[in-house]
Design a protein around this motif. Structure first.
Motif, short mmCIF file in Angstrom:
data_model
loop_
_atom_site.label_atom_id
_atom_site.label_comp_id
_atom_site.label_asym_id
_atom_site.label_seq_id
_atom_site.Cartn_x
_atom_site.Cartn_y
_atom_site.Cartn_z
N ARG A 142 -61.75 -19.57 -6.57
CA ARG A 142 -63.21 -19.88 -6.84
C ARG A 142 -63.31 -19.85 -8.29
N GLN A 143 -64.24 -20.75 -8.96
CA GLN A 143 -64.88 -20.96 -10.07
C GLN A 143 -66.48 -21.20 -10.27
N ALA A 144 -66.97 -19.94 -10.70
CA ALA A 144 -68.36 -20.19 -10.99
C ALA A 144 -68.83 -20.68 -12.37
N PRO A 145 -69.99 -21.58 -12.37
CA PRO A 145 -70.31 -21.89 -13.76
C PRO A 145 -70.08 -20.95 -14.89
N GLY A 146 -69.31 -21.49 -16.01
CA GLY A 146 -69.19 -20.63 -17.20
C GLY A 146 -68.06 -19.75 -17.03
N ASN A 147 -67.26 -19.61 -15.93
CA ASN A 147 -66.37 -18.49 -15.75
C ASN A 147 -64.75 -19.24 -15.32
N GLU A 148 -63.82 -18.57 -15.56
CA GLU A 148 -62.53 -19.00 -15.38
C GLU A 148 -62.41 -19.10 -13.64
N ARG A 149 -61.33 -20.15 -13.46
CA ARG A 149 -61.03 -20.03 -12.17
C ARG A 149 -60.20 -18.83 -11.75
N GLU A 150 -60.60 -17.92 -10.42
CA GLU A 150 -59.74 -16.94 -10.29
C GLU A 150 -59.49 -16.95 -8.62
N LEU A 151 -58.39 -16.46 -8.70
CA LEU A 151 -57.60 -16.37 -7.18
C LEU A 151 -58.35 -15.37 -6.47
N VAL A 152 -58.88 -15.96 -5.27
CA VAL A 152 -59.53 -14.88 -4.45
C VAL A 152 -58.79 -14.41 -3.21
N ALA A 153 -57.91 -15.04 -2.63
CA ALA A 153 -57.02 -14.86 -1.59
C ALA A 153 -55.67 -15.42 -1.38
N LEU A 154 -54.90 -14.80 -1.24
CA LEU A 154 -53.59 -15.68 -0.84
C LEU A 154 -53.05 -15.12 0.50
N ILE A 155 -52.08 -16.18 1.19
CA ILE A 155 -51.13 -15.77 2.33
C ILE A 155 -50.00 -16.28 1.87
N THR A 156 -49.00 -15.67 2.26
CA THR A 156 -47.63 -16.19 2.12
C THR A 156 -47.13 -16.67 3.18
N THR A 157 -45.92 -17.24 3.01
CA THR A 157 -45.25 -18.11 4.19
C THR A 157 -45.03 -17.05 5.36
N THR A 158 -44.80 -15.72 5.20
CA THR A 158 -44.55 -14.89 6.22
C THR A 158 -45.91 -14.22 6.65
N GLY A 159 -47.12 -14.82 6.14
CA GLY A 159 -48.28 -14.02 6.54
C GLY A 159 -48.77 -13.10 5.93
N ASN A 160 -48.16 -12.43 5.05
CA ASN A 160 -48.77 -11.42 4.03
C ASN A 160 -49.93 -11.86 3.31
N THR A 161 -50.83 -10.88 3.24
CA THR A 161 -52.08 -11.33 2.49
C THR A 161 -52.49 -10.47 1.35
N ASN A 162 -53.45 -11.11 0.39
CA ASN A 162 -53.84 -10.16 -0.80
C ASN A 162 -55.16 -10.54 -1.28
N TYR A 163 -55.83 -9.69 -1.73
CA TYR A 163 -57.28 -10.11 -2.27
C TYR A 163 -57.63 -9.64 -3.34
N ILE A 164 -58.63 -10.32 -4.16
CA ILE A 164 -59.07 -9.46 -5.12
C ILE A 164 -60.13 -8.41 -4.79
N ASP A 165 -60.19 -7.62 -5.62
CA ASP A 165 -60.98 -6.22 -5.18
C ASP A 165 -62.24 -6.66 -4.82
N SER A 166 -63.09 -7.37 -5.58
CA SER A 166 -64.47 -7.79 -4.82
C SER A 166 -64.61 -8.18 -3.73
N VAL A 167 -63.69 -8.92 -3.14
CA VAL A 167 -63.86 -9.56 -1.64
C VAL A 167 -63.05 -8.66 -0.64
N LYS A 168 -62.38 -7.75 -0.84
CA LYS A 168 -61.72 -6.60 0.10
C LYS A 168 -62.55 -6.17 1.03
N GLY A 169 -62.39 -6.22 2.13
CA GLY A 169 -63.20 -5.86 3.36
C GLY A 169 -64.08 -6.96 3.77
N ARG A 170 -64.45 -8.04 3.09
CA ARG A 170 -65.56 -8.95 3.44
C ARG A 170 -64.92 -10.21 3.76
#
Length: 115
Positions: free
Chosen positions: A38-66
């Motif tokens: 995601r990229q908000a105005p004036g901010n750099e693009r940031e990785l929010v969430a990823l899912i690997t080919t095997t289904g593993n996931t990871n999230y930035i702290d600010s969205v974990k649980g949501r």
């Protein structure tokens, strides 16, 4: 021709939910890690969430649980379920397909969280 087409963005009130979708074509989908940025105005693009080919996931702290990322390899589609949205989640959300040194991007979908 590779295409990543996002959908599902829009305007939502704080505390609401949205589900983003990204439909991929032109790639062997199951071989790619799929990512939401995601990229908000004036901010750099940031990785929010990823899912690997095997289904593993990871999230930035600010969205974990949501936020929850998932993929359906049969439909060549990756999803981002976003709950308990906050105004600071407002941004253009981009789908990304990554494999080794290759990256493909969607055109982005706007998410606005406001009352």
């Amino acid at each position: 021709q590779v295409q990543l087409v996002e959908s599902g963005g829009g305007l939502v009130q704080p505390g609401g939910s949205l589900r983003l979708s990204c439909a991929a074509s032109g790639i062997f989908f199951r071989l790619y890690s799929m990512n939401w940025y995601r990229q908000a105005p004036g901010n750099e693009r940031e990785l929010v969430a990823l899912i690997t080919t095997t289904g593993n996931t990871n999230y930035i702290d600010s969205v974990k649980g949501r936020f929850t990322i998932s993929r359906d390899n049969a439909k060549n589609t990756v999803y981002l379920q976003m709950n308990s949205l906050k105004p600071e989640d407002t941004a253009v959300y981009y789908c990304n397909a990554g494999r080794m040194s290759t990256n493909y991007w969607g055109q982005g979908t706007q998410v606005t969280v406001s009352s």
